[in-house]
Scaffold this motif. Structure first.
Motif, short mmCIF file in Angstrom:
data_model
loop_
_atom_site.label_atom_id
_atom_site.label_comp_id
_atom_site.label_asym_id
_atom_site.label_seq_id
_atom_site.Cartn_x
_atom_site.Cartn_y
_atom_site.Cartn_z
N LYS A 122 0.80 -1.23 0.00
CA LYS A 122 0.00 0.00 0.00
C LYS A 122 0.83 1.27 0.00
CE LYS A 122 -3.82 -2.45 0.52
NZ LYS A 122 -4.69 -2.72 -0.63
N LYS A 123 2.12 1.17 0.30
CA LYS A 123 2.95 2.37 0.35
C LYS A 123 3.61 2.69 -0.99
CE LYS A 123 4.02 2.12 5.30
NZ LYS A 123 5.11 2.05 6.31
N LEU A 124 3.33 1.89 -2.01
CA LEU A 124 3.95 2.10 -3.32
C LEU A 124 3.65 3.50 -3.85
CD1 LEU A 124 3.57 -1.21 -5.37
CD2 LEU A 124 5.69 0.02 -4.87
N ARG A 125 4.73 4.19 -4.24
CA ARG A 125 4.62 5.51 -4.88
C ARG A 125 4.95 5.41 -6.37
NH1 ARG A 125 2.47 5.96 -0.91
NH2 ARG A 125 2.79 7.29 0.91
N THR A 126 5.93 4.54 -6.68
CA THR A 126 6.37 4.36 -8.07
C THR A 126 6.33 2.88 -8.42
OG1 THR A 126 7.83 6.29 -7.97
CG2 THR A 126 8.29 4.65 -9.68
N LEU A 127 5.66 2.56 -9.51
CA LEU A 127 5.57 1.18 -9.99
C LEU A 127 5.89 1.18 -11.48
CD1 LEU A 127 4.89 -1.79 -9.53
CD2 LEU A 127 2.46 -1.22 -9.81
N ASN A 128 7.05 0.67 -11.83
CA ASN A 128 7.50 0.68 -13.22
C ASN A 128 7.39 -0.73 -13.82
OD1 ASN A 128 8.05 3.39 -12.95
ND2 ASN A 128 10.24 3.12 -12.64
N LEU A 129 6.47 -0.87 -14.77
CA LEU A 129 6.16 -2.16 -15.38
C LEU A 129 6.32 -2.13 -16.89
CD1 LEU A 129 2.82 -2.73 -13.41
CD2 LEU A 129 4.98 -3.89 -12.94
N GLY A 130 6.96 -1.11 -17.42
CA GLY A 130 7.07 -0.94 -18.86
C GLY A 130 7.88 -2.03 -19.53
N ASN A 131 7.63 -2.22 -20.83
CA ASN A 131 8.39 -3.16 -21.66
C ASN A 131 8.42 -4.58 -21.10
OD1 ASN A 131 9.28 -1.34 -23.83
ND2 ASN A 131 10.38 -0.31 -22.19
N ASN A 132 7.24 -5.09 -20.80
CA ASN A 132 7.06 -6.48 -20.41
C ASN A 132 6.06 -7.13 -21.35
OD1 ASN A 132 8.57 -7.39 -17.83
ND2 ASN A 132 7.94 -5.30 -17.33
N CYS A 133 5.42 -8.20 -20.92
CA CYS A 133 4.47 -8.92 -21.78
C CYS A 133 3.06 -8.92 -21.18
CB CYS A 133 4.96 -10.37 -21.97
SG CYS A 133 6.63 -10.49 -22.63
N LEU A 134 2.72 -7.88 -20.45
CA LEU A 134 1.40 -7.79 -19.82
C LEU A 134 0.32 -7.59 -20.88
CD1 LEU A 134 2.38 -5.44 -16.85
CD2 LEU A 134 1.94 -7.89 -16.72
#
Length: 201
Positions: A122-134
């Protein structure tokens, strides 16, 4: 040989390291707060990582890591975890144990799905998920109400969850995604994100 018993940070960037067991098995590293192992050739994270219980920042980006061991999640004080540019195919469910996590990056891996437990951070401020296979994103994104940056560009997404509008701190400039994907959001949701852009500093 002199050993610093109060060592709090180690930076071993760009040393062509392939293994790190000997480094992190030092019993004197229990006070270590920051470990930088970026830009190496590390293929796996040894289980000894779990002994670094005071670790708050871990940089493992730009290596050749294929799997995250369960022992990493013994480091419950982690606030910053960068695993971008590796060979990961999944995020373990144990990610949910990292209740202090504020920055999590897995950009440029081969991740296809996100575990539900990620949304317990719940404390996440930045979540970087770019350039994957989602291909799809869970509706639970709305639970990450502290999110200020979300990187999604370069996946195989067809749309965004409308629940993103519940992330009140997420401005349009903090949502890094293709324009055509942003436009898949209902008008009311895009207005919410744009409103956040102009009403917050």
């Amino acid at each position: 040989m002199h050993i610093n018993f109060c060592l709090q940070e180690i930076d071993l960037k760009d040393n062509n390291l392939k293994t790190i067991e000997e480094i992190i098995s030092f019993q004197h590293l229990h006070r270590l707060v920051c470990l930088k192992l970026w830009y190496n050739q590390i293929a796996y994270i040894p289980i000894q990582i779990g002994t670094l219980t005071n670790l708050e920042r871990l940089y493992l980006n730009r290596n050749k890591i294929e799997k995250i061991p369960a022992q990493l999640f013994f480091c419950r004080k982690l606030r910053y975890l960068d695993l971008s540019h590796n060979n990961l195919t999944s995020i373990p469910a144990d990610i949910g144990f990292l209740q202090n996590l504020q920055y999590f990056a897995v950009t440029a891996n081969r991740i296809e799905t996100l575990p539900p437990e990620l949304f317990q951070c719940k404390k996440l401020r930045t979540l970087n998920l770019g350039n994957n296979c989602l291909t799809v994103l869970p509706s639970r994104f709305g639970e990450l109400t502290g999110l200020m940056q979300l990187e999604l560009r370069g996946n195989r997404l067809e749309g965004l969850p409308v629940e993103l509008s519940e992330c009140r701190l997420l401005k349009r400039s903090g949502l890094i995604v293709e324009e055509d994907l942003f436009n898949t959001l209902p008008l009311s949701e895009t207005e919410e994100l744009l409103k956040a852009q102009f009403t917050q500093k």
